[in-house]
Design an enzyme around this catalytic site. Sequence first.
Site, PDB file in Angstrom:
ATOM      1  N   GLU A 195       1.117  -0.702  -0.089  1.00 55.76           N
ATOM      2  CA  GLU A 195       0.084   0.220  -0.006  1.00 55.76           C
ATOM      3  C   GLU A 195       1.383   1.181  -0.294  1.00 55.76           C
ATOM      4  OE1 GLU A 195      -2.446   0.462   3.180  1.00 55.76           O
ATOM      5  OE2 GLU A 195      -4.275  -0.992   1.843  1.00 55.76           O
ATOM      6  N   HIS A 214       8.152 -26.919  -1.538  1.00 56.61           N
ATOM      7  CA  HIS A 214       7.166 -27.790  -1.759  1.00 56.61           C
ATOM      8  C   HIS A 214       5.735 -27.267  -1.756  1.00 56.61           C
ATOM      9  CE1 HIS A 214       9.769 -31.120   0.404  1.00 56.61           C
ATOM     10  NE2 HIS A 214       9.816 -29.707   1.303  1.00 56.61           N
ATOM     11  N   LYS A 231     -14.765  -0.399  -3.558  1.00 64.80           N
ATOM     12  CA  LYS A 231     -15.946   0.807  -2.674  1.00 64.80           C
ATOM     13  C   LYS A 231     -16.574   1.249  -3.502  1.00 64.80           C
ATOM     14  CE  LYS A 231     -12.835   1.350   0.923  1.00 64.80           C
ATOM     15  NZ  LYS A 231     -12.030   2.674   1.813  1.00 64.80           N
TER      16      LYS A 231
HETATM   17  O1  PA5 Z   1      -3.199   1.593   5.728  1.00 63.76           O
HETATM   18  C1  PA5 Z   1      -4.541   2.236   5.650  1.00 63.76           C
HETATM   19  O2  PA5 Z   1      -4.149   3.189   6.416  1.00 63.76           O
HETATM   20  C2  PA5 Z   1      -5.590   0.520   5.688  1.00 63.76           C
HETATM   21  O3  PA5 Z   1      -5.392   0.053   5.033  1.00 63.76           O
HETATM   22  C3  PA5 Z   1      -6.222   0.830   7.207  1.00 63.76           C
HETATM   23  O4  PA5 Z   1      -5.672   0.490   8.064  1.00 63.76           O
HETATM   24  C4  PA5 Z   1      -8.033   0.383   6.664  1.00 63.76           C
HETATM   25  O5  PA5 Z   1      -8.206   0.705   5.223  1.00 63.76           O
HETATM   26  C5  PA5 Z   1      -8.820   0.418   7.546  1.00 63.76           C
HETATM   27  O6  PA5 Z   1      -9.186   1.463   8.081  1.00 63.76           O
HETATM   28  P1  PA5 Z   1      -9.648   2.064   9.230  1.00 63.76           P
HETATM   29  O7  PA5 Z   1      -9.657   2.018   9.904  1.00 63.76           O
HETATM   30  O8  PA5 Z   1     -10.281   3.564   8.492  1.00 63.76           O
HETATM   31  O9  PA5 Z   1     -10.787   1.375   9.070  1.00 63.76           O
END
Ligand code: PA5
Length: 447
Positions: A286, A307, A422
Amino acid sequence: MSLKFNEKFASRFVSEDDINSIAAKAVEGMNTLTSGTGLGNDKLGWLTLPEDYDKAEFEEIKKTAEYIRNNADVLVVIGIGGSYLGARAVIEAIKSNDYNLFSENTPKIYFIGNSISPSSLNEIIELCEGKDIAVNVISKSGTTTEPAIAFRVFRELVHSRYPAEEAAKRIFCTTDKTKGTLKELSDKEGYKTFVVPDDVGGRFSVLTAVGLLPIAVAGIDIDALMSGAADAMKELCSTDVYENEALRYAAVRNVFYNKGRVMECFVSFEPRMAMFNEWLKQLFGESEGKDGKGLFPVSTVFSTDLHSLGQFIQESGSSHMFETVVKFNECQSDYVIKAQEGNLDGLNFLAGMNMSTVNEKARLGTLLAHTEGGVGNLVIELDKLDEYNLGYLIYFFEKACAVSGYMLGVNPFNQPGVESYKKNMFALLGKPGYESEKESLEKQLDL
Ligand code: PA5
């Protein structure tokens, strides 16, 4: 320094000249990070967390963890992405990847709200039957669909089982300090809240209440975890790539990337590190994967995956990947292999040997084989898998990841691409306001 980064077995692919020629860029990335002048500079709170994390909140986490341990058989942790991976990674790494099978003196911990699978949800509901439960819902935004659906279910479950006052004492919300649905609900219902600091993004939040509360409930020493991270914070500061392991690791992986090695495979020889690998995949994936750039993080646990994926890595990995192996010098427990009458399996030459020695030879054999097959092997070495070293490792990877992101020229702290699915999902579900998208998407899907 308790962590050593060793690129010796990548030297066929990454020379000292390569490292020297990218060093200036790595230092620039590091300076951008530490001076707070880069993209996403409002999300740098994690850099100093190990030292300046809110001490009162830290004590409250420990007190609450004890309360949960004394009052609940089960802790249901609701969250997704950065709001769950870190806690689960640390619990499994320190305790066991089968933590719940061994948790006699601490509550079982079930993670939910990290998918939209009704089967997973029903399983956890079933496991909670007849048990005293506590719930920790973790969401910075408070509106993420997956945890929000799960929280609806478990909030109702808690309220249906306990009188209102008792129910309120069994729900813990980790969310924004001042705003959002969860904060509003907590204020209204009297749920205890913990804070996701404004300047710490989800995937960099494991050393805040996001990770620390579930980790402490599992009976893990969060002081030692923070102390390892604090030492990493002090020790990984140099702008000399030969002194700063995090900086050199960032530099070397960028050399690989520039040579077309676009996949980094995180490897462990300890099954209990499997979830840590998942945390790493989110951290790097990310943070770096945007604007058409980034290394694609994958992971394996060896020798298990030798394996299954070993064949591919050995004979087809050379064109696009390299491996980053996290290695612990001491194992948590060992087993001495015994001689067997008749030596039917021909393994009596191992009699008297520790299983950890066999595992280490498997690592060395794999290192030589994969290097021979053209897959460079980076080794990150720590003394042992304990709270201190894991805290150190977490900070090491966070820093290397942020520097790498800046070296790639991206904002390591946002994740705009996560919104696309989303939007489509909401449109297909008929969320008000998405009517025109719904029609066009349904046409594309022949619905
Ligand atoms: O790294 C990030 O910011 C994301 O992976 C969030 O942690 C994830 O989308 C969850 O978001 P939230 O804590 O707002 O529910």
